[in-house]
Design an enzyme around this catalytic site. Structure first.
Site, PDB file in Angstrom:
ATOM      1  N   CYS A 181       0.849  -1.182   0.000  1.00  0.00           N
ATOM      2  CA  CYS A 181       0.000   0.000   0.000  1.00  0.00           C
ATOM      3  C   CYS A 181       0.887   1.234   0.000  1.00  0.00           C
ATOM      4  O   CYS A 181       2.085   1.162   0.288  1.00  0.00           O
ATOM      5  CB  CYS A 181      -0.895   0.034   1.243  1.00  0.00           C
TER       6      CYS A 181
ATOM      7  N   CYS B 167      12.895  -3.586   5.124  1.00  0.00           N
ATOM      8  CA  CYS B 167      12.609  -4.564   4.068  1.00  0.00           C
ATOM      9  C   CYS B 167      13.527  -4.337   2.878  1.00  0.00           C
ATOM     10  O   CYS B 167      13.409  -3.344   2.159  1.00  0.00           O
ATOM     11  CB  CYS B 167      11.153  -4.442   3.635  1.00  0.00           C
TER      12      CYS B 167
ATOM     13  N   CYS C 174       6.176 -13.861   3.192  1.00  0.00           N
ATOM     14  CA  CYS C 174       6.381 -12.639   3.981  1.00  0.00           C
ATOM     15  C   CYS C 174       5.156 -12.399   4.852  1.00  0.00           C
ATOM     16  O   CYS C 174       4.022 -12.518   4.383  1.00  0.00           O
ATOM     17  CB  CYS C 174       6.612 -11.446   3.058  1.00  0.00           C
TER      18      CYS C 174
ATOM     19  N   CYS D  59      15.730  -6.733   6.614  1.00  0.00           N
ATOM     20  CA  CYS D  59      14.995  -7.993   6.715  1.00  0.00           C
ATOM     21  C   CYS D  59      15.215  -8.793   5.438  1.00  0.00           C
ATOM     22  O   CYS D  59      14.995  -8.297   4.331  1.00  0.00           O
ATOM     23  CB  CYS D  59      13.509  -7.726   6.916  1.00  0.00           C
TER      24      CYS D  59
ATOM     25  N   CYS E 205      12.285 -13.436   3.468  1.00  0.00           N
ATOM     26  CA  CYS E 205      11.769 -14.149   2.297  1.00  0.00           C
ATOM     27  C   CYS E 205      12.865 -14.927   1.579  1.00  0.00           C
ATOM     28  O   CYS E 205      12.584 -15.837   0.799  1.00  0.00           O
ATOM     29  CB  CYS E 205      11.095 -13.181   1.341  1.00  0.00           C
TER      30      CYS E 205
END
Length: 525
Positions: free
Chosen positions: A39, A299, A433, A489, A492
């Site tokens: 988003c 991220c 994720c 991070c 994933c």
């Protein structure tokens, strides 16, 4: 009204030009090849015709969510002892920003403050309009509006707590929990209630909160202590009432560029920035620090895929960092030597290379002649002159299921390439994720389908070799390029989740994802 922006370029269907046979097509999953964006949030404070400025900011963030959008507007009174002019105005809808808002809609959203949200749902409410943001409510201390980008990893525990205490949940969206945390806080002031709510949330959240009280009106920009999602502050000089300065908050700096705002700085991980009367008068921000439990883990996939190339996030420009990913990939997996052929080489650190690319045809809409399928399709035509009798190295930022890569490779081979090698500028995606990205389930990921066997992957794709950038190479090149060493991070890629997630929450998230596949807006046409 501005001209409608084209949807981000994607390649989903090549029709008869694809070299796949019918059996292979039938075996392919119906889900899309690409990851889905999360988003985008945008807010403006003390700006004349705030809704119009917010609109442009939302258009700049359209790549972060095309499912729907919404905006809340209201007036801010510069006099602390004077109430603002009435309740908030709200408008939400399904589709692109340019479809959701007409000039009449924007004119109806009167006020000097606005917050907007471009949406792609990652936790609940894919088709429920009531789950679209921003949320706007009125409770005992006044009006409150909120826009959230991310995913709460403790949403199941929080939702269970409120349901057991008789709270009626209006949506299945995790963002609604912020409103309940604020309204149920025992703190006296609204600012303290917001701080209390944000302190109880875990996971990924970059939020903008707009308030309307009898005693004070303010806007809050807050980023979770891990700093998963980007968030930045901007300034709109002279755009407020009486020539005062206005301020804005955005997920990415590309939104600031579109509404002619100047970049001020990033919101730091765990920082809660208050924009109020003092900000307008002095040009300074007041900030509070949320308690941190798990350290910083921004991220890294924002750099790999999600953020726009012209944005500046986590301290540096996305396109600059991506170039360094490519340089590191070239070091780890150099261009293969071809016997009997001359290969022009340049030193990797020398700078960006401009390479021949397939010729992209524009997106064909359903109303245009030649469009294929109900939603239209993107067609790609490789340059035969470039591919004929050549050894071709195809590069991609990431690979999800491999279907799009297989189609592209088939086209290049059909154009006369002698052989094709495939390189990926990120590590293999091996795990889902839980912090705001809509990945397929673990069993559907390309690397896992082939059990990590590179030869099996190469054979299925139809390439001579395949090479991934290592996780160490990705993090190292990102830190070196951006100068950001706070932490990233890589869950994933590695399965190492920086915030513990209960087994029940993980199972529910994966079950919801599996159940909602048919609703995915990026499903194959």
């Amino acid at each position: 009204q501005p001209t409608a922006m084209a949807e981000p370029l994607s390649i989903e269907d090549f029709g008869s030009a694809c070299s796949l046979n019918a059996a292979e097509v039938d075996m392919m999953p119906e889900e899309p090849e690409r990851y889905n964006e999360k988003c985008g949030v945008f807010g403006v404070f003390n700006v004349n015709q705030a809704a119009h400025t917010c609109y442009y900011g939302m258009v700049g963030l359209q790549h972060r969510g095309q499912e729907g959008g919404g905006m809340v507007s209201g007036f801010w009174s510069p006099e602390a002892d004077k109430p603002s002019n009435g309740d908030f105005s709200l408008h939400r809808g399904i589709g692109l920003v340019t479809d959701v808002f007409t000039p009449k809609d924007l004119d109806s959203l009167k006020g000097t403050c606005s917050i907007g949200h471009t949406r792609y749902s990652t936790a609940g409410g894919k088709t429920q309009l009531e789950g679209f943001q921003p949320f706007s409510v009125k409770y005992r201390l006044g009006n409150l509006a909120l826009a959230h980008n991310g995913n709460l990893s403790n949403f199941l525990e929080l939702r269970t707590f409120f349901e057991q205490h008789g709270v009626l949940m209006q949506t299945t969206v995790d963002s609604e929990l912020f409103l309940h945390l604020i309204s149920h806080s025992k703190r006296r002031s609204q600012l303290d209630q917001i701080f209390d709510a944000m302190s109880q949330a875990e996971g990924a959240f970059s939020c903008i909160v707009m308030t309307d009280m009898m005693t004070d009106n303010f806007m809050v920009a807050v980023r979770d202590p891990n700093g998963f999602r980007p968030l930045c502050l901007g300034k709109l000089p002279g755009r407020g009432p009486g020539g005062t300065d206005g301020y804005c908050v955005a997920s990415e700096t590309c939104a600031l560029d579109l509404c002619k705002a100047t970049y001020v700085r990033d919101v730091e991980p765990g920082e809660m920035v208050i924009i109020n009367k003092n900000t307008v008068e002095s040009g300074t921000f007041t900030s509070l620090k949320l308690p941190s439990k798990f350290g910083v883990s921004q991220c890294i996939f924002e750099y790999v895929y999600f953020a726009r190339p012209d944005s500046r996030i986590f301290g540096d420009y996305v396109t600059k960092v991506r170039r360094d990913h490519g340089r590191q990939l070239a070091r780890e997996h150099p261009v293969p030597k071809v016997e009997g052929e001359h290969c022009a080489r340049k030193p990797v650190p020398a700078g960006p290379w401009v390479l021949p690319q397939p010729v992209r045809r524009p997106l064909l809409h359903r109303s245009e002649p030649g469009a294929q399928g109900p939603e239209g399709s993107m067609q790609v035509q490789p340059d035969d002159d470039v591919c004929q009798d050549r050894v071709v190295v195809l590069l991609d930022d990431s690979i999800v299921r491999g279907t799009t890569a297989k189609q592209l490779i088939g086209l290049v081979l059909q154009a006369g390439a002698k052989e094709v090698h495939f390189r990926v500028a990120s590590p293999p995606v091996t795990d889902p994720c839980f912090y705001g990205m809509d990945f397929p389930t673990k069993s559907e990921l390309f690397f896992n389908v082939h059990n990590g066997d590179l030869e099996s992957m190469a054979k299925w794709l139809g390439v001579k070799s395949i090479g991934y950038l290592s996780a160490q190479g990705l993090v190292g090149s990102t830190e070196k390029s951006s100068g950001n060493t706070k932490g990233f991070c890589t869950a994933c890629f590695t399965g190492n989740y920086p915030i513990p997630l209960s087994e029940a929450s993980a199972e529910e998230m994966q079950a919801e994802k599996a159940a909602g596949l048919a609703e995915n807006m990026f499903a194959k046409r």
